[in-house]
Structures are given as C-alpha cells and as structure tokens.
Write an enzyme that holds these catalytic residues in place. Sequence first.
Site, PDB file in Angstrom:
ATOM      1  N   ALA A   9       0.816  -1.219   0.000  1.00 18.84           N
ATOM      2  CA  ALA A   9       0.000   0.000   0.000  1.00 18.84           C
ATOM      3  C   ALA A   9       0.845   1.262   0.000  1.00 18.84           C
ATOM      4  O   ALA A   9       0.469   2.279   0.562  1.00 18.84           O
ATOM      5  CB  ALA A   9      -0.928  -0.016   1.221  1.00 18.84           C
ATOM      6  N   ALA A  10       2.014   1.189  -0.648  1.00 14.69           N
ATOM      7  CA  ALA A  10       2.922   2.337  -0.579  1.00 14.69           C
ATOM      8  C   ALA A  10       2.765   3.305  -1.741  1.00 14.69           C
ATOM      9  O   ALA A  10       3.155   4.462  -1.651  1.00 14.69           O
ATOM     10  CB  ALA A  10       4.363   1.847  -0.525  1.00 14.69           C
ATOM     11  N   ARG A  15      -2.597   7.897 -11.294  1.00 10.52           N
ATOM     12  CA  ARG A  15      -3.722   7.998 -12.231  1.00 10.52           C
ATOM     13  C   ARG A  15      -5.046   8.373 -11.568  1.00 10.52           C
ATOM     14  O   ARG A  15      -6.023   8.676 -12.242  1.00 10.52           O
ATOM     15  CB  ARG A  15      -3.872   6.679 -13.009  1.00 10.52           C
ATOM     16  CG  ARG A  15      -2.917   6.604 -14.197  1.00 10.52           C
ATOM     17  CD  ARG A  15      -2.999   5.264 -14.868  1.00 10.52           C
ATOM     18  NE  ARG A  15      -2.440   4.198 -14.036  1.00 10.52           N
ATOM     19  CZ  ARG A  15      -2.661   2.898 -14.213  1.00 10.52           C
ATOM     20  NH1 ARG A  15      -3.450   2.500 -15.188  1.00 10.52           N
ATOM     21  NH2 ARG A  15      -2.105   1.997 -13.426  1.00 10.52           N
ATOM     22  N   GLN A  72       8.142   2.009   3.141  1.00  8.06           N
ATOM     23  CA  GLN A  72       8.961   1.749   1.960  1.00  8.06           C
ATOM     24  C   GLN A  72       9.292   3.102   1.316  1.00  8.06           C
ATOM     25  O   GLN A  72       8.409   3.777   0.805  1.00  8.06           O
ATOM     26  CB  GLN A  72       8.203   0.876   0.955  1.00  8.06           C
ATOM     27  CG  GLN A  72       9.048   0.500  -0.268  1.00  8.06           C
ATOM     28  CD  GLN A  72       8.202   0.105  -1.473  1.00  8.06           C
ATOM     29  OE1 GLN A  72       7.008   0.401  -1.537  1.00  8.06           O
ATOM     30  NE2 GLN A  72       8.828  -0.548  -2.427  1.00  8.06           N
ATOM     31  N   THR A  78       7.105  -3.575  -6.749  1.00  6.63           N
ATOM     32  CA  THR A  78       6.356  -4.512  -5.902  1.00  6.63           C
ATOM     33  C   THR A  78       7.262  -5.519  -5.197  1.00  6.63           C
ATOM     34  O   THR A  78       6.965  -5.955  -4.086  1.00  6.63           O
ATOM     35  CB  THR A  78       5.313  -5.272  -6.743  1.00  6.63           C
ATOM     36  OG1 THR A  78       5.954  -5.793  -7.923  1.00  6.63           O
ATOM     37  CG2 THR A  78       4.179  -4.353  -7.175  1.00  6.63           C
ATOM     38  N   ASN A 225      -7.286   1.898 -10.309  1.00  2.52           N
ATOM     39  CA  ASN A 225      -6.183   2.775 -10.729  1.00  2.52           C
ATOM     40  C   ASN A 225      -6.658   4.156 -11.141  1.00  2.52           C
ATOM     41  O   ASN A 225      -5.861   5.048 -11.344  1.00  2.52           O
ATOM     42  CB  ASN A 225      -5.426   2.148 -11.907  1.00  2.52           C
ATOM     43  CG  ASN A 225      -4.799   0.822 -11.525  1.00  2.52           C
ATOM     44  OD1 ASN A 225      -3.956   0.760 -10.645  1.00  2.52           O
ATOM     45  ND2 ASN A 225      -5.242  -0.245 -12.148  1.00  2.52           N
ATOM     46  N   ARG A 330     -30.202  17.934  12.588  1.00  3.53           N
ATOM     47  CA  ARG A 330     -28.754  18.111  12.758  1.00  3.53           C
ATOM     48  C   ARG A 330     -28.272  17.431  14.040  1.00  3.53           C
ATOM     49  O   ARG A 330     -29.070  16.927  14.825  1.00  3.53           O
ATOM     50  CB  ARG A 330     -28.447  19.601  12.750  1.00  3.53           C
ATOM     51  CG  ARG A 330     -28.685  20.231  11.366  1.00  3.53           C
ATOM     52  CD  ARG A 330     -28.722  21.726  11.434  1.00  3.53           C
ATOM     53  NE  ARG A 330     -27.569  22.266  12.141  1.00  3.53           N
ATOM     54  CZ  ARG A 330     -27.508  23.490  12.662  1.00  3.53           C
ATOM     55  NH1 ARG A 330     -28.542  24.298  12.579  1.00  3.53           N
ATOM     56  NH2 ARG A 330     -26.429  23.889  13.284  1.00  3.53           N
ATOM     57  N   LYS A 348     -31.931  21.063  15.882  1.00  2.21           N
ATOM     58  CA  LYS A 348     -30.525  20.865  16.247  1.00  2.21           C
ATOM     59  C   LYS A 348     -30.396  20.786  17.760  1.00  2.21           C
ATOM     60  O   LYS A 348     -31.029  21.568  18.463  1.00  2.21           O
ATOM     61  CB  LYS A 348     -29.704  22.042  15.719  1.00  2.21           C
ATOM     62  CG  LYS A 348     -28.252  22.017  16.090  1.00  2.21           C
ATOM     63  CD  LYS A 348     -27.675  23.394  16.358  1.00  2.21           C
ATOM     64  CE  LYS A 348     -27.843  23.811  17.789  1.00  2.21           C
ATOM     65  NZ  LYS A 348     -27.108  25.035  18.159  1.00  2.21           N
ATOM     66  N   ALA A 377     -47.097  26.190  13.555  1.00  2.00           N
ATOM     67  CA  ALA A 377     -46.347  26.463  12.323  1.00  2.00           C
ATOM     68  C   ALA A 377     -45.532  27.745  12.464  1.00  2.00           C
ATOM     69  O   ALA A 377     -45.992  28.726  13.036  1.00  2.00           O
ATOM     70  CB  ALA A 377     -47.314  26.601  11.157  1.00  2.00           C
TER      71      ALA A 377
HETATM   72  C1  UD1 Z   1       1.205  -5.474 -10.724  1.00  2.00           C
HETATM   73  C2  UD1 Z   1       1.903  -6.729 -11.216  1.00  2.00           C
HETATM   74  C3  UD1 Z   1       1.176  -7.293 -12.442  1.00  2.00           C
HETATM   75  C4  UD1 Z   1      -0.281  -7.522 -12.129  1.00  2.00           C
HETATM   76  C5  UD1 Z   1      -0.903  -6.241 -11.591  1.00  2.00           C
HETATM   77  C6  UD1 Z   1      -2.303  -6.509 -11.104  1.00  2.00           C
HETATM   78  C7  UD1 Z   1       4.295  -6.421 -10.733  1.00  2.00           C
HETATM   79  C8  UD1 Z   1       5.590  -6.065 -11.279  1.00  2.00           C
HETATM   80  N1  UD1 Z   1       3.262  -6.415 -11.589  1.00  2.00           N
HETATM   81  O1  UD1 Z   1       1.390  -4.492 -11.703  1.00  2.00           O
HETATM   82  O2  UD1 Z   1       1.761  -8.493 -12.837  1.00  2.00           O
HETATM   83  O3  UD1 Z   1      -0.965  -7.956 -13.256  1.00  2.00           O
HETATM   84  O4  UD1 Z   1      -0.158  -5.755 -10.455  1.00  2.00           O
HETATM   85  O5  UD1 Z   1      -2.920  -5.290 -10.762  1.00  2.00           O
HETATM   86  O6  UD1 Z   1       4.170  -6.719  -9.564  1.00  2.00           O
HETATM   87  N2  UD1 Z   1       3.341  -0.918  -4.534  1.00  2.00           N
HETATM   88  C9  UD1 Z   1       4.107  -0.620  -3.435  1.00  2.00           C
HETATM   89  N3  UD1 Z   1       5.390  -0.235  -3.605  1.00  2.00           N
HETATM   90  C10 UD1 Z   1       5.957  -0.123  -4.828  1.00  2.00           C
HETATM   91  C11 UD1 Z   1       5.186  -0.423  -5.955  1.00  2.00           C
HETATM   92  C12 UD1 Z   1       3.878  -0.825  -5.788  1.00  2.00           C
HETATM   93  O7  UD1 Z   1       3.632  -0.698  -2.306  1.00  2.00           O
HETATM   94  O8  UD1 Z   1       7.141   0.229  -4.873  1.00  2.00           O
HETATM   95  C13 UD1 Z   1       1.944  -1.329  -4.337  1.00  2.00           C
HETATM   96  C14 UD1 Z   1       0.986  -0.330  -4.931  1.00  2.00           C
HETATM   97  O9  UD1 Z   1       0.617   0.636  -3.971  1.00  2.00           O
HETATM   98  C15 UD1 Z   1      -0.186  -1.205  -5.337  1.00  2.00           C
HETATM   99  C16 UD1 Z   1       0.439  -2.569  -5.618  1.00  2.00           C
HETATM  100  O10 UD1 Z   1       1.710  -2.545  -5.012  1.00  2.00           O
HETATM  101  O11 UD1 Z   1      -1.117  -1.360  -4.289  1.00  2.00           O
HETATM  102  C17 UD1 Z   1       0.542  -2.869  -7.108  1.00  2.00           C
HETATM  103  O12 UD1 Z   1       1.411  -1.924  -7.695  1.00  2.00           O
HETATM  104  P1  UD1 Z   1       1.207  -1.363  -9.160  1.00  2.00           P
HETATM  105  O13 UD1 Z   1       2.267  -0.398  -9.441  1.00  2.00           O
HETATM  106  O14 UD1 Z   1      -0.205  -0.949  -9.344  1.00  2.00           O
HETATM  107  O15 UD1 Z   1       1.497  -2.691 -10.023  1.00  2.00           O
HETATM  108  P2  UD1 Z   1       1.063  -2.930 -11.495  1.00  2.00           P
HETATM  109  O16 UD1 Z   1       1.964  -2.187 -12.405  1.00  2.00           O
HETATM  110  O17 UD1 Z   1      -0.376  -2.721 -11.643  1.00  2.00           O
HETATM  111 CA    CA Z   2      -2.180  -1.866 -10.305  1.00  2.00          CA
END
Ligand code: UD1
Ligand code: CA
Length: 459
Positions: A9-10, A15, A72, A78, A225, A330, A348, A377
């Site tokens: 979740a970093a 987008r 992170q 990822t 996204n 309220r 309120k 009224a």
């Molecule tokens: C990733 C997968 C892809 C898959 C897709 C599904 C990889 C390289 N690719 O791509 O195969 O089909 O998800 O949606 O893993 N995140 C971090 N730190 C980072 C990067 C990402 O915490 O440094 C978290 C993001 O917040 C997100 C999740 O990892 O919640 C996925 O990252 P995202 O960049 O969306 O991966 P995709 O390019 O979509």
């Molecule tokens: Ca994604």
Amino acid sequence: MSVGAIVLAAGRGTRMRSDKAKVLQVAAGRTLLEWVLEAVSPLDADEVSVVVGFDAEEVTAVLPDGAVAVVQDPQNGTGHAALVGLGGISKTHDTVVVVPGDMPLIRAESLGALVAERQRSEAAATVLTVELENPYGYGRIVRSGGAVTAIVEERDGTQEERMICEVNTSVYAFDGGLLADALARIANDNDQGEYYLTDVIGILVRDGHSVSALLTDEEEGFGVNSQAQLAEASAVLRSRINAELLDSGVWMLDPTRVYIDADVTVAPGAKIYPDTYLTGDTTVAAGACVGPSVQAHDSTIGEDATVVNAVLSGAVVGANASVGPFAYLRPGAVLAAGAKAGTYVEIKNSEVGEGSKVPHLSYIGDTTIGKRANIGAGTITVNYDGYDKHRTIIGDRAKIGSDTMLVAPVTIGDDASTGAGSVITQDVPDGALGVERAVQKNIPDYAERRRTRANEESD
Ligand code: UD1
Ligand code: CA
C-alpha cells in the site's frame, strides 16, 4: 500452520489524480485498504504487515489493531515492497500471503482458497489469476505443460506472451522461507528499473520448485487505478451490501438507487425507497420506512419510524416517529417515540418528547420539548443572541401558537400556551397563556379611501 500477510500500500496511485494516496480513497464507506484488510482478517494471520509510503501517516492511521505498518521509501517496485513488508514480520511463516491494497473486491473466501490451494498443490507459490478478454497492462501467466513458469509484464513481454489472457492479480500465497530467499535475489534490469515481485515466480521455477495458479472470478481481480475504476468498485461493493440486506429481509423498491455504507445496520423488515444514502454509523430498525430521497449520516432510525425527503446527521429518530418531507435534523436532534418533525423543519441539539409535534416551518435549536406538546407552524426558538447560545424549555402538553418567537433562555411550563405571533421573552408558568401582541385596530372603508386618493392624484 502459521500464516503471515503482506499488504502492498505504498504507491501514490498517480492515475487517480488525487492528493490522497490511492489506498485511502473511499468506496461504500471504507477506504480501499480497509476493504482489503477486511478480506485478509478471516485468514487469521499470525502477523499482518502493511507496506506504506505515500501518505504513510494517514495510511497507518486506518490500520486495525494487529496490523503493523512498514515504510517503503523510495518505492522501488512490488518486489522491493514485498521485501520491506517481510521486514515487518518477525519470523518465517509456512505461508505468506501478499495482497495489493488497491483491490477492494477481493473476497476472504478467495484468499482462504488460495492458501488451501498452495498446501494442496505443495507449491512454492500459488498465484491468484483471472482471465480477461482484454489483458492489456497486466502481468501474463506463462505456463509450460500446465505448470506456471513465469509472470511477464506487459512492457517486458514478447508478442506471443502478450496474447495470453490469463493474468496476475498480484495476490499470492508463498512458502515463507522460499519467498525470502527469492526476494533477496531479484534484480531491477527491466524496462522500469524496478524490483518486480513477479520475478520471484521465475526464480522459484528455475530453482526447481513448482508454482501453481488459482483462477478466480474476473471481478475479484479488479484493481483500482482511476476514478472511473473507483466508481465501478463502489458500485460492486454497494450491490454486495444491498444483496446481503435483501437476503436478510430488508425491502428495497430499487436496490440500484440505494446507497448504503459498509458499517450501516438495517434490520430485516425495514423498507428503503430510492435515492436514499445511509452512511457512517447509521442504524435503521425493523419496520422503519426510509426514503425516497433521504440522506442519513451517523443517525439512528427507530422501529416503524417514517423518514421522507430529509437530511439527518447525528440524529436519533424514535420508534413510530415521523420526519419530513423536507426536514433537516442536525447533530443532537433526538425525537422520542411517536414525535414528529414535519415539513420545512430544522432541529438541532434538541429533544422532542414522546408524541410531541413540530409539524411545519420551524427552527428548533438547543431546546427541550416535553411530551405531547404541539409547536405551531412557523415557531422559532431564538437561541443565539449574537454571542452565546441559550436553551428553551417547553413543558409537557404545551401549545405553542403559530409564529411564536421563543427568545432563549426561556421556559414554557406544562400545559402552558403562547398566542400566535408572540415574541416570548419571559417564562410562561404552567397552565398559563403567554401573549405578546399589539391590540388589533380595524380602519373602516380603507379600500374606498385609497381608490379616491389614487383618482385625485391621477387627475
Ligand atoms: C502489478 C503486477 C502485475 C499484475 C498487476 C495486477 C508487478 C511487477 N506487476 O502491476 O503483474 O498484473 O499488479 O494489478 O508486480 N506498490 C508498493 N510499492 C511499490 C510499488 C507498488 O507498495 O514500490 C503497491 C501499490 O501501492 C499497489 C500494488 O503494489 O497497491 C501494485 O502496484 P502497481 O504499481 O499498481 O502494479 P502494477 O503495475 O499494476
Ligand atoms: Ca495496479
């Protein structure tokens, strides 16, 4: 068997075009991250670590007890995120589940099935996959003789690999020890210069381990996204909430036009009409009839109460009470059983006693109304003198005449009345009538005299 879970979740979620981190975007009353953690919870993981980065403090604030935040920085992909996440886990677990924080539609059942499938297949990793008609942008599942051999990202794939429709959801169950070992060996020699978690799959296979896949519903693999996808996910979550309520015996004229947040309680036997929004910590009791066109936030609607065309925030509506049409309750508005707040009424920080009625065009603020009183009224409690707020007390069975201004602080006794149009600045004792009004004077033949005067002027 011990289970650890890592939630990624970093990322910022560029987008989304929002100042807020993507995982903090809200769908049906919960952040995306909270939905994911809710699905993770039934796994009964011994440890849950959440990888935070963008908006780290705000993201950490929504974590439930038992989930540990690990920062992170910078966000190097990822794979790097999973490595950082592992750092938040104290020991090696038999199974480590990895889930992205932006997949609010993932179900607990699928995560459970994924863990079970890894055990059954004795695989080093099991990947949750979906088949998409248009797999563009996703990592593709490359198989050889049925077995998974690699996951290839869109930008790194060959023409042939890009034809594959089975894609990576980014949800995995790993052998904990093997994951740690493989993560230490991934490189960033790809198109984006990032560390890909997907590369772990290839490494495990090259090491001679087996990797399996569990195919699930397309809907569950849905990642958010963009704002459009957020709206789509919200619609699915809402329809799940409504389906569950309908199942339990709640009546809805048109469930596609009812917006109920995750933490709202609606009892079986309640009736919900269209364009109703029940949000926050709202409760609707059995037999209550809510809508059309009601927004109720952090409010309680009692048994058999009726609320139509109204906005409620922090309000309590008692059993059999009636609200609206066109009422605004309220914070601190409390209607006792059988009470009424009617048309164009704003209330309120006030209690309206059992069976008491405020039927039309009134403002009631900082007031206590006893039982079975009637507020005529246009009555207004004048609670604010420009500096401070003051209270109005109205006794049981009191009858407030229409268009009374009750200038607070003021007390109207039990069984007391006020004359219509009075500006009441002094207390009215029990049983008394308070009148504050000039004596009416009638001027005879006024119309005739006006006409004469007008004719004279135009001559
Ligand atoms: C990733 C997968 C892809 C898959 C897709 C599904 C990889 C390289 N690719 O791509 O195969 O089909 O998800 O949606 O893993 N995140 C971090 N730190 C980072 C990067 C990402 O915490 O440094 C978290 C993001 O917040 C997100 C999740 O990892 O919640 C996925 O990252 P995202 O960049 O969306 O991966 P995709 O390019 O979509
Ligand atoms: Ca994604």
